[in-house]
Design an enzyme around this catalytic site. Structure first.
Site, PDB file in Angstrom:
ATOM      1  N   LYS A  11      -0.378 -12.610 -10.824  1.00  0.00           N
ATOM      2  CA  LYS A  11      -0.426 -11.154 -10.730  1.00  0.00           C
ATOM      3  C   LYS A  11      -0.021 -10.463 -12.042  1.00  0.00           C
ATOM      4  O   LYS A  11       0.538 -11.102 -12.944  1.00  0.00           O
ATOM      5  CB  LYS A  11       0.469 -10.713  -9.565  1.00  0.00           C
ATOM      6  CG  LYS A  11      -0.036 -11.183  -8.190  1.00  0.00           C
ATOM      7  CD  LYS A  11       0.836 -10.634  -7.065  1.00  0.00           C
ATOM      8  CE  LYS A  11       0.307 -11.059  -5.698  1.00  0.00           C
ATOM      9  NZ  LYS A  11       1.122 -10.485  -4.600  1.00  0.00           N
ATOM     10  N   TYR A  51      -7.569  -6.875  -0.584  1.00  0.00           N
ATOM     11  CA  TYR A  51      -6.436  -6.665   0.314  1.00  0.00           C
ATOM     12  C   TYR A  51      -6.814  -5.810   1.529  1.00  0.00           C
ATOM     13  O   TYR A  51      -5.934  -5.211   2.157  1.00  0.00           O
ATOM     14  CB  TYR A  51      -5.267  -6.035  -0.448  1.00  0.00           C
ATOM     15  CG  TYR A  51      -4.468  -7.037  -1.257  1.00  0.00           C
ATOM     16  CD1 TYR A  51      -3.804  -8.100  -0.640  1.00  0.00           C
ATOM     17  CD2 TYR A  51      -4.352  -6.918  -2.640  1.00  0.00           C
ATOM     18  CE1 TYR A  51      -3.071  -9.015  -1.377  1.00  0.00           C
ATOM     19  CE2 TYR A  51      -3.604  -7.824  -3.388  1.00  0.00           C
ATOM     20  CZ  TYR A  51      -2.958  -8.873  -2.742  1.00  0.00           C
ATOM     21  OH  TYR A  51      -2.224  -9.775  -3.458  1.00  0.00           O
ATOM     22  N   PHE A  59       2.498  -0.274   2.443  1.00  0.00           N
ATOM     23  CA  PHE A  59       2.572  -0.668   1.032  1.00  0.00           C
ATOM     24  C   PHE A  59       1.200  -0.792   0.360  1.00  0.00           C
ATOM     25  O   PHE A  59       1.110  -1.112  -0.825  1.00  0.00           O
ATOM     26  CB  PHE A  59       3.355  -1.980   0.875  1.00  0.00           C
ATOM     27  CG  PHE A  59       2.783  -3.161   1.646  1.00  0.00           C
ATOM     28  CD1 PHE A  59       1.718  -3.894   1.150  1.00  0.00           C
ATOM     29  CD2 PHE A  59       3.334  -3.551   2.861  1.00  0.00           C
ATOM     30  CE1 PHE A  59       1.199  -4.977   1.845  1.00  0.00           C
ATOM     31  CE2 PHE A  59       2.826  -4.639   3.570  1.00  0.00           C
ATOM     32  CZ  PHE A  59       1.755  -5.355   3.059  1.00  0.00           C
ATOM     33  N   THR A  93       7.390 -14.239   0.413  1.00  0.00           N
ATOM     34  CA  THR A  93       6.865 -12.991  -0.157  1.00  0.00           C
ATOM     35  C   THR A  93       7.953 -12.218  -0.910  1.00  0.00           C
ATOM     36  O   THR A  93       7.733 -11.749  -2.026  1.00  0.00           O
ATOM     37  CB  THR A  93       6.310 -12.095   0.975  1.00  0.00           C
ATOM     38  OG1 THR A  93       5.419 -12.879   1.776  1.00  0.00           O
ATOM     39  CG2 THR A  93       5.578 -10.889   0.407  1.00  0.00           C
ATOM     40  N   ASN A 114       5.449  -9.843  -7.173  1.00  0.00           N
ATOM     41  CA  ASN A 114       5.975 -11.174  -6.860  1.00  0.00           C
ATOM     42  C   ASN A 114       5.145 -12.298  -7.482  1.00  0.00           C
ATOM     43  O   ASN A 114       5.097 -13.413  -6.966  1.00  0.00           O
ATOM     44  CB  ASN A 114       6.155 -11.342  -5.345  1.00  0.00           C
ATOM     45  CG  ASN A 114       4.858 -11.166  -4.577  1.00  0.00           C
ATOM     46  OD1 ASN A 114       3.797 -11.003  -5.171  1.00  0.00           O
ATOM     47  ND2 ASN A 114       4.925 -11.229  -3.253  1.00  0.00           N
ATOM     48  N   HIS A 117      -0.327 -14.754  -5.839  1.00  0.00           N
ATOM     49  CA  HIS A 117      -0.959 -14.702  -4.514  1.00  0.00           C
ATOM     50  C   HIS A 117      -1.436 -16.107  -4.173  1.00  0.00           C
ATOM     51  O   HIS A 117      -1.882 -16.841  -5.051  1.00  0.00           O
ATOM     52  CB  HIS A 117      -2.188 -13.768  -4.519  1.00  0.00           C
ATOM     53  CG  HIS A 117      -3.051 -13.944  -3.294  1.00  0.00           C
ATOM     54  ND1 HIS A 117      -2.783 -13.295  -2.122  1.00  0.00           N
ATOM     55  CD2 HIS A 117      -4.118 -14.764  -3.060  1.00  0.00           C
ATOM     56  CE1 HIS A 117      -3.668 -13.685  -1.205  1.00  0.00           C
ATOM     57  NE2 HIS A 117      -4.493 -14.567  -1.752  1.00  0.00           N
ATOM     58  N   GLU A 128     -11.744 -15.984   0.260  1.00  0.00           N
ATOM     59  CA  GLU A 128     -11.166 -15.448  -0.986  1.00  0.00           C
ATOM     60  C   GLU A 128     -11.778 -16.125  -2.218  1.00  0.00           C
ATOM     61  O   GLU A 128     -12.007 -15.477  -3.241  1.00  0.00           O
ATOM     62  CB  GLU A 128      -9.645 -15.627  -0.970  1.00  0.00           C
ATOM     63  CG  GLU A 128      -8.963 -14.725   0.059  1.00  0.00           C
ATOM     64  CD  GLU A 128      -7.459 -14.910   0.146  1.00  0.00           C
ATOM     65  OE1 GLU A 128      -6.829 -14.231   0.960  1.00  0.00           O
ATOM     66  OE2 GLU A 128      -6.905 -15.744  -0.611  1.00  0.00           O
TER      67      GLU A 128
HETATM   68  N1  UDP Z   1       3.795  -6.579  -0.318  1.00  0.00           N
HETATM   69  C1  UDP Z   1       4.525  -5.434  -0.634  1.00  0.00           C
HETATM   70  N2  UDP Z   1       5.456  -4.988   0.267  1.00  0.00           N
HETATM   71  C2  UDP Z   1       5.693  -5.606   1.451  1.00  0.00           C
HETATM   72  C3  UDP Z   1       4.946  -6.756   1.775  1.00  0.00           C
HETATM   73  C4  UDP Z   1       4.005  -7.216   0.874  1.00  0.00           C
HETATM   74  O1  UDP Z   1       4.325  -4.849  -1.690  1.00  0.00           O
HETATM   75  O2  UDP Z   1       6.561  -5.154   2.220  1.00  0.00           O
HETATM   76  C5  UDP Z   1       2.775  -7.063  -1.257  1.00  0.00           C
HETATM   77  C6  UDP Z   1       3.217  -8.335  -2.005  1.00  0.00           C
HETATM   78  O3  UDP Z   1       2.705  -8.269  -3.339  1.00  0.00           O
HETATM   79  C7  UDP Z   1       2.531  -9.413  -1.195  1.00  0.00           C
HETATM   80  C8  UDP Z   1       1.217  -8.741  -0.822  1.00  0.00           C
HETATM   81  O4  UDP Z   1       1.594  -7.388  -0.546  1.00  0.00           O
HETATM   82  O5  UDP Z   1       2.363 -10.592  -1.940  1.00  0.00           O
HETATM   83  C9  UDP Z   1       0.500  -9.308   0.374  1.00  0.00           C
HETATM   84  O6  UDP Z   1       1.401  -9.352   1.454  1.00  0.00           O
HETATM   85  P1  UDP Z   1       1.474 -10.616   2.415  1.00  0.00           P
HETATM   86  O7  UDP Z   1       2.300 -10.218   3.583  1.00  0.00           O
HETATM   87  O8  UDP Z   1       0.083 -11.121   2.671  1.00  0.00           O
HETATM   88  O9  UDP Z   1       2.339 -11.668   1.583  1.00  0.00           O
HETATM   89  P2  UDP Z   1       1.952 -13.019   0.799  1.00  0.00           P
HETATM   90  O10 UDP Z   1       0.940 -13.745   1.629  1.00  0.00           O
HETATM   91  O11 UDP Z   1       1.429 -12.623  -0.565  1.00  0.00           O
HETATM   92  O12 UDP Z   1       3.258 -13.769   0.698  1.00  0.00           O
END
Ligand code: UDP
Length: 140
Positions: A11, A51, A59, A93, A114, A117, A128
């Site tokens: 990212k 997304y 978010f 996450t 974070n 992905h 994807e």
């Molecule tokens: N994210 C965020 N706030 C939240 C949860 C998720 O900004 O409370 C962002 C974060 O960058 C995350 C992405 O949205 O990686 C996708 O969320 P997901 O729950 O799919 O988490 P991941 O699979 O990436 O761990």
């Protein structure tokens, strides 16, 4: 265990800090092989489409803005149990909840920024991967 493919994205927080190599080292050390890779600047539409499943989440807008804030490195990773293995190496996450030694624990700036992905299922991985790569761009 089956040989699988999964989609990984390094990212913008990580490209900005020039730590893509450190992250790729973690992936390769875990036994994942980079079989396709490109550095791209996502458009707003591409990030929103990627997304789309999170469209109704609070978010979503901030996440899309973050994902277009700088270049990303999009990758296809291949290996045994690649989907689960990548999730394991990535960590939770929220970096505060991520296990020691994971990418997010060691490199993430926040729950949003974070660093990586990773697809969360084989079915999502296939979709994807197709979102970013054609089959001839993937060389195993
Ligand atoms: N994210 C965020 N706030 C939240 C949860 C998720 O900004 O409370 C962002 C974060 O960058 C995350 C992405 O949205 O990686 C996708 O969320 P997901 O729950 O799919 O988490 P991941 O699979 O990436 O761990």
């Amino acid at each position: 265990m089956a040989i699988e493919r999964t989609l990984s994205i390094i990212k913008p927080d990580a490209t900005r800090r020039n730590i893509t190599g450190k992250i790729i080292d973690r992936l390769e050390t875990a036994g994942l092989r980079v079989v396709a890779q490109k550095r791209v600047q996502l458009t707003q539409a591409q990030a929103e489409g990627f997304y789309a499943v999170h469209r109704e989440r609070p978010f979503f807008n901030d996440l899309v803005s973050f994902m277009v804030s700088g270049p990303v490195v999009v990758q296809v990773l291949e290996g045994e149990d690649a989907v689960a293995k990548n999730r394991e190496v990535m960590g939770a996450t929220n970096p505060e909840n991520a296990d020691a030694g994971t990418i997010r624990r060691d490199f993430a700036e926040s729950i949003e920024a974070n660093s990586v992905h990773g697809s969360d299922s084989a079915e999502n991985a296939a979709n994807e991967i197709a979102y970013f790569f054609s089959e001839c761009e993937i060389v195993g």
